[in-house]
Design an enzyme around this catalytic site. Structure first.
Site, mmCIF file in Angstrom:
data_model
loop_
_atom_site.group_PDB
_atom_site.id
_atom_site.type_symbol
_atom_site.label_atom_id
_atom_site.label_comp_id
_atom_site.label_asym_id
_atom_site.label_seq_id
_atom_site.Cartn_x
_atom_site.Cartn_y
_atom_site.Cartn_z
ATOM 1 N N ARG A 191 -18.183 5.384 5.798
ATOM 2 C CA ARG A 191 -18.013 5.220 7.251
ATOM 3 C C ARG A 191 -16.889 4.234 7.557
ATOM 4 O O ARG A 191 -16.134 4.414 8.515
ATOM 5 C CB ARG A 191 -19.336 4.740 7.854
ATOM 6 C CG ARG A 191 -19.335 4.713 9.381
ATOM 7 C CD ARG A 191 -20.736 4.568 9.927
ATOM 8 N NE ARG A 191 -20.716 4.527 11.379
ATOM 9 C CZ ARG A 191 -21.174 3.520 12.104
ATOM 10 N NH1 ARG A 191 -21.703 2.452 11.507
ATOM 11 N NH2 ARG A 191 -21.123 3.549 13.420
ATOM 12 N N HIS A 231 -13.686 4.882 10.093
ATOM 13 C CA HIS A 231 -13.410 3.998 11.224
ATOM 14 C C HIS A 231 -12.039 3.335 11.073
ATOM 15 O O HIS A 231 -11.348 3.104 12.068
ATOM 16 C CB HIS A 231 -14.511 2.943 11.354
ATOM 17 C CG HIS A 231 -15.732 3.444 12.048
ATOM 18 N ND1 HIS A 231 -16.285 2.823 13.149
ATOM 19 C CD2 HIS A 231 -16.511 4.536 11.805
ATOM 20 C CE1 HIS A 231 -17.345 3.497 13.556
ATOM 21 N NE2 HIS A 231 -17.512 4.531 12.747
ATOM 22 N N ASN A 258 -17.568 -0.815 16.431
ATOM 23 C CA ASN A 258 -17.561 -1.149 14.997
ATOM 24 C C ASN A 258 -18.639 -2.153 14.601
ATOM 25 O O ASN A 258 -18.789 -2.465 13.416
ATOM 26 C CB ASN A 258 -16.190 -1.705 14.589
ATOM 27 C CG ASN A 258 -15.146 -0.618 14.405
ATOM 28 O OD1 ASN A 258 -15.476 0.518 14.060
ATOM 29 N ND2 ASN A 258 -13.886 -0.952 14.635
ATOM 30 N N HIS A 262 -22.257 12.778 7.010
ATOM 31 C CA HIS A 262 -23.571 12.373 7.496
ATOM 32 C C HIS A 262 -24.689 12.798 6.547
ATOM 33 O O HIS A 262 -25.855 12.497 6.777
ATOM 34 C CB HIS A 262 -23.827 12.948 8.889
ATOM 35 C CG HIS A 262 -23.088 12.234 9.966
ATOM 36 N ND1 HIS A 262 -23.057 12.654 11.280
ATOM 37 C CD2 HIS A 262 -22.330 11.104 9.930
ATOM 38 C CE1 HIS A 262 -22.319 11.820 12.000
ATOM 39 N NE2 HIS A 262 -21.868 10.870 11.206
#
Length: 326
Positions: free
Chosen positions: A63, A67, A94, A194
């Site tokens: 992740r 980001h 974040n 995911h």
């Protein structure tokens, strides 16, 4: 005059695309062959040690890479620590990034610096680590393109609107990915991350308790799955409580995420919409039926993601410490 302005605009767009392509073209898997030949082995060992300590390392690192790349490009700008709490990592979008992802990159950087000081960027280490956590959880292996430089900008104010939200529909998701030179197919493919993720209850509570004036529960949710989520996430639950994105094989990177979508068991609206929308449904079903096809697509899309907004050549810097500019 209008035609001249139009031509100038077109030339600017072509120029910017050429610059972007040129930067990405400078990346190559053997970039450190002569300067730090063992960099991938060093990073893999550091990542594996961290994974052995806590599984959270896997979704957290993956992740973190997403980001980072979607804000300022893949340049490790998300790693910067600010005493004023105004760096990229301090932005509201974040704040939920798990500390284990940051710690993984920091430890891998320290290991690399011990053998190849001042050579390998934090951005490249994050890219390698993201691939490694996929492999270590059972996902596909692939060659990581290297040669990124670390960015010199990290501001919380520049994050809003650049990351996908849990309530996004297909058009919003596709538009955001398109800005980053990624297709809708890439978006559906990369959503497969995911498979090993988790989320705090607050991120999807609306689907359970206040979806609309006519339906408390999101009708696209499998009712049995909705009840399971309600037990795990009752109203006003502790903000620290989290659930797995994939309730069936949460520690294995596989295609079960897509099978869940077919069964109405996507945790976020932005997950389930991939199957409810007729445009994306065939891809979801293809991945749900064939893990090999999904793995191949995921590897290819991860390479494309790693090219987003990269700094190369004389741009940026090679940080000594991933959390601070030199």
């Amino acid at each position: 005059m209008a035609m001249q302005v139009g031509r100038r605009f077109a030339l600017v767009v072509v120029f910017l695309m050429a610059v972007r392509f040129g930067e990405a073209a400078q990346l190559r898997p053997n970039f450190y062959q002569s300067s730090c030949a063992n960099v991938e082995t060093i990073v893999r060992q550091a990542v594996a040690k961290k994974v052995s300590q806590t599984f959270v390392t896997i979704p957290a690192t993956l992740r973190l890479f997403f980001h980072d790349c979607f804000v300022e490009g893949c340049d490790a700008s998300v790693m910067i620590f600010s005493r004023k709490a105004d760096a990229e990592k301090d932005a509201p979008d974040n704040m939920s990034l798990a500390g284990d992802g940051f710690d993984t990159v920091i430890k891998a950087k320290q290991a690399v610096e011990a053998q190849c000081p001042g050579v390998v960027s934090c951005a490249d280490i994050l890219a390698i680590a993201a691939r490694d956590v996929v492999v270590l959880s059972g996902g596909p292996n692939f060659a990581v393109e290297l040669g990124r430089r670390d960015g010199l900008i990290s501001k919380a104010s520049r994050v809003a609107g650049r990351l996908p939200g849990p309530e996004f529909n297909l058009n919003l998701l596709s538009s955001l990915f398109r800005i980053n030179n990624l297709t809708t197919y890439d978006m559906i493919t990369l959503s497969g991350a995911h498979s090993v993720g988790f989320s705090h209850c607050s991120r999807f509570a609306k689907r359970l308790y206040s979806f609309s004036s006519s339906s408390q529960v999101d009708p696209s949710l499998n009712l049995a799955y909705a009840r399971l989520l309600m037990r795990a996430c009752p109203r006003n639950v502790d903000a620290t409580i989290a659930v797995n994105m994939d309730p069936f094989t949460p520690t294995i990177f596989d295609n079960v995420y897509y099978r869940n979508l077919v069964n109405g068991e996507g945790l976020f609206t932005s997950d389930q919409v991939l199957h409810t929308n007729l445009l994306s449904r065939p891809i979801v079903r293809k991945f749900a039926a064939n893990q090999t096809i999904f793995f191949k697509a995921f590897a290819e899309s991860m390479v494309k993601l790693g090219r987003v907004g990269v700094k190369t050549g004389k741009q940026g810097e090679i940080r000594r410490d991933c959390t601070a500019f030199n």
